[in-house]
Design an enzyme around this catalytic site. Sequence first.
Site, short mmCIF file in Angstrom:
data_model
loop_
_atom_site.label_atom_id
_atom_site.label_comp_id
_atom_site.label_asym_id
_atom_site.label_seq_id
_atom_site.Cartn_x
_atom_site.Cartn_y
_atom_site.Cartn_z
CG MET A 236 6.04 3.49 10.63
SD MET A 236 4.56 2.54 11.04
CE MET A 236 3.71 2.61 9.47
CG MET B 49 5.08 7.78 8.45
SD MET B 49 3.92 6.41 8.34
CE MET B 49 4.90 5.28 7.36
N GLY C 35 -4.28 -1.58 7.42
CA GLY C 35 -5.58 -2.16 7.75
C GLY C 35 -6.61 -1.20 8.30
CB SER D 67 2.46 -0.45 2.03
OG SER D 67 3.01 -0.52 3.34
CG ASP E 255 0.45 5.61 2.53
OD1 ASP E 255 1.61 5.90 2.84
OD2 ASP E 255 -0.09 4.53 2.81
N GLY E 256 -3.23 4.61 2.33
CA GLY E 256 -4.00 4.17 3.50
C GLY E 256 -5.43 3.83 3.16
N GLY E 257 -5.80 2.57 3.41
CA GLY E 257 -7.20 2.17 3.18
C GLY E 257 -7.57 2.06 1.71
CG HIS F 26 5.56 7.22 4.15
ND1 HIS F 26 4.30 6.69 4.35
CD2 HIS F 26 5.53 8.45 4.73
CE1 HIS F 26 3.56 7.55 5.02
NE2 HIS F 26 4.28 8.62 5.26
N GLY G 288 0.71 4.98 10.93
CA GLY G 288 1.20 4.09 11.99
C GLY G 288 0.87 2.63 11.75
CG PHE G 289 -0.95 0.63 13.45
CD1 PHE G 289 -1.07 1.77 14.22
CD2 PHE G 289 -0.15 -0.42 13.91
CE1 PHE G 289 -0.42 1.88 15.46
CE2 PHE G 289 0.50 -0.33 15.14
CZ PHE G 289 0.36 0.82 15.91
CG MET H 227 -0.31 10.41 5.50
SD MET H 227 0.36 8.89 4.82
CE MET H 227 -0.33 7.70 5.95
CG HIS I 212 4.74 3.07 0.28
ND1 HIS I 212 4.84 4.40 -0.13
CD2 HIS I 212 4.34 3.10 1.57
CE1 HIS I 212 4.50 5.18 0.89
NE2 HIS I 212 4.21 4.43 1.91
CG ASP J 273 4.50 2.50 5.06
OD1 ASP J 273 3.71 1.64 4.65
OD2 ASP J 273 4.47 3.68 4.68
N GLY K 111 -1.40 -1.82 1.13
CA GLY K 111 -0.78 -2.93 1.84
C GLY K 111 -1.78 -4.06 1.97
C1 DX5 Z 1 0.25 3.73 7.37
C2 DX5 Z 1 1.14 3.45 6.18
C3 DX5 Z 1 0.36 2.97 4.99
C4 DX5 Z 1 -0.20 1.64 5.21
C5 DX5 Z 1 -1.17 1.31 4.13
O1 DX5 Z 1 0.96 4.50 8.29
O2 DX5 Z 1 1.78 4.65 5.80
O3 DX5 Z 1 1.24 2.85 3.87
O4 DX5 Z 1 0.83 0.69 5.23
O5 DX5 Z 1 -1.69 0.12 4.51
P1 DX5 Z 1 -3.16 -0.31 4.12
O6 DX5 Z 1 -3.16 -0.43 2.61
O7 DX5 Z 1 -3.30 -1.62 4.81
O8 DX5 Z 1 -4.10 0.74 4.62
ZN ZN Z 2 3.20 4.86 3.76
#
Ligand code: DX5
Ligand code: ZN
Length: 211
Positions: A36, A67, A144, A7, A172-174, A65, A141-142, A136, A32, A34, A194
């Site tokens: 937003m 959002m 980390g 990402s 996607d995420g963490g 993606h 949104g963020f 998800m 990827h 993102d 990411g």
């Molecule tokens: C969150 C994004 C994710 C995010 C993943 O809204 O959709 O793609 O960037 O980031 P990490 O890998 O840092 O959780």
């Molecule tokens: Zn994403």
Amino acid sequence: MVKIAPSILAADFGNLKNEVMALEKAGADMIHIDVMDGHYVPNLTFGPAIVRLIRSYTNLPLDVHLMVDNPETMLNWFIPAGADILTVHAETCKHLDATLNTIKERGCKVGVSLNPATNENVLAYVLDKLDQILVMSVNPGFGGQSFIAEQLKKIAKIKSLIGSRNIQIEVDGGINPLTAAECVAAGADILVAGTSVFASKDYRKNIDALR
Ligand code: DX5
Ligand code: ZN
């Protein structure tokens, strides 16, 4: 072999061309992106102009993606900008079936993303239209954030819901080496990461650690 979709939300935005080229060199399977809008999620990121630029930097598939509050409008911006796969949130589509038809008619692959609280059954009547399902594992949104382990159950349920259909499950995420293994064991095909990819400058090492 699980696919890795870094990402660019976690990339150095002031050095995007080199970052994208470095990801391709490091063995990323797709980029990827993102998107937003500051309404659907409390963050604001990339518009179609940036996607068009990224398109010119790499031949990797662009995994966009959305959002955003109004995906029915924005799909008309991001498909011409170069999206190979466009993923909309089920929660933002007034007419999901129609929106998926429109994306496919435009020659773009299509995905649906589900937030942590959304049940996978919302997809039951559109499965045959999907190329990807994006689970998800954080609240969007963020980057980390910490992985929501509850979502492993959802991945497994989606795996059985899909049956023999050719639909990729993306998470996607963490995602880090530990949660990556759990997601793959549950049925994930593609991992979005990411923070863990950009944690150090050796992107190949970080991507291989996820695989
Ligand atoms: C969150 C994004 C994710 C995010 C993943 O809204 O959709 O793609 O960037 O980031 P990490 O890998 O840092 O959780
Ligand atoms: Zn994403």
